[in-house]
Write a protein that holds these residues in place. Structure first.
Motif, short mmCIF file in Angstrom:
data_model
loop_
_atom_site.label_atom_id
_atom_site.label_comp_id
_atom_site.label_asym_id
_atom_site.label_seq_id
_atom_site.Cartn_x
_atom_site.Cartn_y
_atom_site.Cartn_z
N ASN A 85 0.83 -1.21 0.00
CA ASN A 85 0.00 0.00 0.00
C ASN A 85 0.86 1.26 0.00
O ASN A 85 0.54 2.25 -0.68
CB ASN A 85 -0.90 0.03 1.24
CG ASN A 85 -1.97 -1.05 1.26
OD1 ASN A 85 -2.51 -1.36 2.33
ND2 ASN A 85 -2.31 -1.63 0.12
N THR A 104 -8.75 -3.53 6.50
CA THR A 104 -8.88 -2.07 6.54
C THR A 104 -8.64 -1.54 7.96
O THR A 104 -7.95 -0.53 8.15
CB THR A 104 -10.26 -1.64 6.03
OG1 THR A 104 -10.41 -2.05 4.67
CG2 THR A 104 -10.42 -0.13 6.11
N SER A 105 -9.20 -2.23 8.94
CA SER A 105 -9.06 -1.79 10.33
C SER A 105 -7.61 -1.85 10.81
O SER A 105 -7.25 -1.18 11.78
CB SER A 105 -9.96 -2.62 11.25
OG SER A 105 -9.49 -3.97 11.33
N LYS A 158 -4.97 -2.19 2.93
CA LYS A 158 -6.04 -2.10 1.94
C LYS A 158 -5.94 -3.22 0.90
O LYS A 158 -4.88 -3.43 0.31
CB LYS A 158 -6.02 -0.74 1.24
CG LYS A 158 -7.15 -0.52 0.25
CD LYS A 158 -7.06 0.87 -0.37
CE LYS A 158 -8.24 1.18 -1.26
NZ LYS A 158 -8.28 0.30 -2.46
N GLY A 211 -16.22 -2.97 -0.76
CA GLY A 211 -14.91 -2.52 -0.31
C GLY A 211 -13.76 -2.90 -1.21
O GLY A 211 -12.61 -2.52 -0.95
#
Length: 426
Positions: free
Chosen positions: A102, A150-151, A155, A193
């Protein structure tokens, strides 16, 4: 019909088929290639490799920098494939590696090898089928995985439904027919998502892929056509192109069959044998690009037979291998957002050429599949201000050469059994 420019002199033709000029006249291979930026094809999403899929040996930050960076001795991979485990306890294993991807704007694809066993017909993560009454539950499971990542600041850009649904191995897997996948896509529930890829079949099975595309409701539910190259599969996908679906090759592996029981070890093979197989890999990339595919993803990016060494079979853990340098002729120089453009050449007996453009920069990747040098290859059709070549072969790695621009053309000699990237700034 495209205008074809006569590009090779009669003697060049005779030389290519083995005829010789009289002894008092020097032999010359002469080839003109016309680059045609006005004729465009697909937009490139990227070139990538996979994480280790099982165990805890996930990609570490130092190796991620080499895999995803674009500097010297870095590979420029722009897609990273990871496993969506059927066991939630394994999800944290990949978080660090995904975050490293990412940080460098690398797209991440997550593929499941099996739904959780409790959702399947045989209560096992090997073979069996996903029960229709659990279709929504599996979608919810995928959404839970995406939310977990995500948390944790990791991603996932694309998720697949199933790795190789049409392959029936004795390891983690799940059997799907095209009808099963269509029914899954149309069932209640929605994956949110991330973009959705399907079907990831073993050899990019046209029948399976086209079945999904031919069902209008199912086709609206996913974004990317995906598949592998084991036993074949390279070709155009007209339905996918008509529906403006991206086409991704998401797994291929060549390792001189060293993974087979009783096979000779990688370290026993000559560098010539390894390079010959590397040229086969590069040819498959070329063929994928000329089939209008948007992405090409290799299997494990860190392994003794791959792009970065793992410390086995005579490799040094973390070292960039020649096969990685060879792949970087595509991955480092043909960046996401480049558009493939046309090239035209008569008498092109040995060279495999693809060309790409982004703004004022044109990149050509040229494979010379002949054993001897192809000399005096002239590239026309552009307005070059400067040009640089990088060449890799069995004995050379990304050898750089600044080229002379003369009469709006660039000329280069391509060594035998090599890959060369030409970067032309217009």
């Amino acid at each position: 019909m495209k205008k074809v420019v006569k590009t090779i002199a009669l003697f060049g033709i005779l030389t290519a088929i083995g005829c010789k000029k009289p002894a008092d006249e020097p032999a010359v291979n002469y080839l003109k290639v016309n680059v045609a930026p006005q004729t465009t094809f697909q937009t490139i999403t990227g070139f990538g490799g996979a994480n280790r899929m099982w165990g805890t040996a996930s990609l570490k930050p130092a190796e991620a920098a080499k895999a995803f960076g674009t500097g010297d001795n870095e590979l420029g991979l722009s897609i990273f494939r990871v496993r969506l485990s059927s066991n939630k306890n394994e999800w944290p294993i990949i978080v660090e590696a995904v975050k490293e991807a990412n940080k460098r704007n690398v797209k991440v694809l997550a593929s499941p090898w099996s739904p959780p066993p409790a959702l399947k017909s045989n209560n096992s993560d090997v073979r069996g089928t996903l029960l229709p009454e659990n279709y929504k539950a599996f979608k919810d499971y995928i959404n839970e995985f995406l939310a977990f990542m995500t948390s944790n600041g990791a991603k996932i850009d694309v998720v697949s439904i199933q790795n190789e649904p049409d392959w029936k191995p004795t390891y983690e897997s799940c059997d799907w027919t095209a009808t099963d996948m269509i029914n899954f896509l149309k069932a209640p529930g929605q994956i949110v998502g991330a973009k959705l890829a399907a079907p990831e079949s073993l050899n990019f099975n046209q029948q399976m892929t086209n079945a999904l595309l031919s069902d209008p409701e199912a086709a609206r539910k996913f974004d990317i056509i995906a598949g592998h190259l084991y036993g074949g599969g390279i070709g155009r996908f007209p339905l996918a192109e008509q529906q403006k679906k991206e086409i991704w090759m998401t797994e291929y592996l060549l390792n001189l069959d060293t993974g087979n029981a009783g096979a000779p070890k990688w370290s026993t093979y000559s560098e010539t044998a390894k390079w010959t197989e590397t040229m086969k890999m590069l040819t498959s990339v070329h063929d994928a690009m000329t089939s209008n595919w948007n992405a090409y993803i290799w299997w494990y990016l860190q392994r003794y037979y791959s792009f970065i060494g793992d410390g086995e079979e005579g490799t040094t853990n973390g070292e960039v291998l020649r096969r990685g340098s060879a792949f970087s002729h595509f991955s480092k120089f043909v960046r996401p957002g480049f558009v493939r453009i046309d090239t035209q050449a008569d008498g092109n007996y040995f060279l495999k050429i693809t060309a790409y453009q982004n703004g004022p920069q044109t990149v050509l990747v040229v494979l010379n599949t002949a054993s001897s040098t192809v000399k005096n290859v002239q590239f026309n059709g552009l307005t070059p201000k400067s040009a640089t070549a990088y060449t890799t072969s069995e004995t050379a790695t990304l050898v750089k050469k600044e080229l002379t621009v003369a009469a709006k053309a660039v000329t280069f000699d391509f060594p035998g059994n090599s890959v060369t990237t030409l970067i032309i700034n217009n």
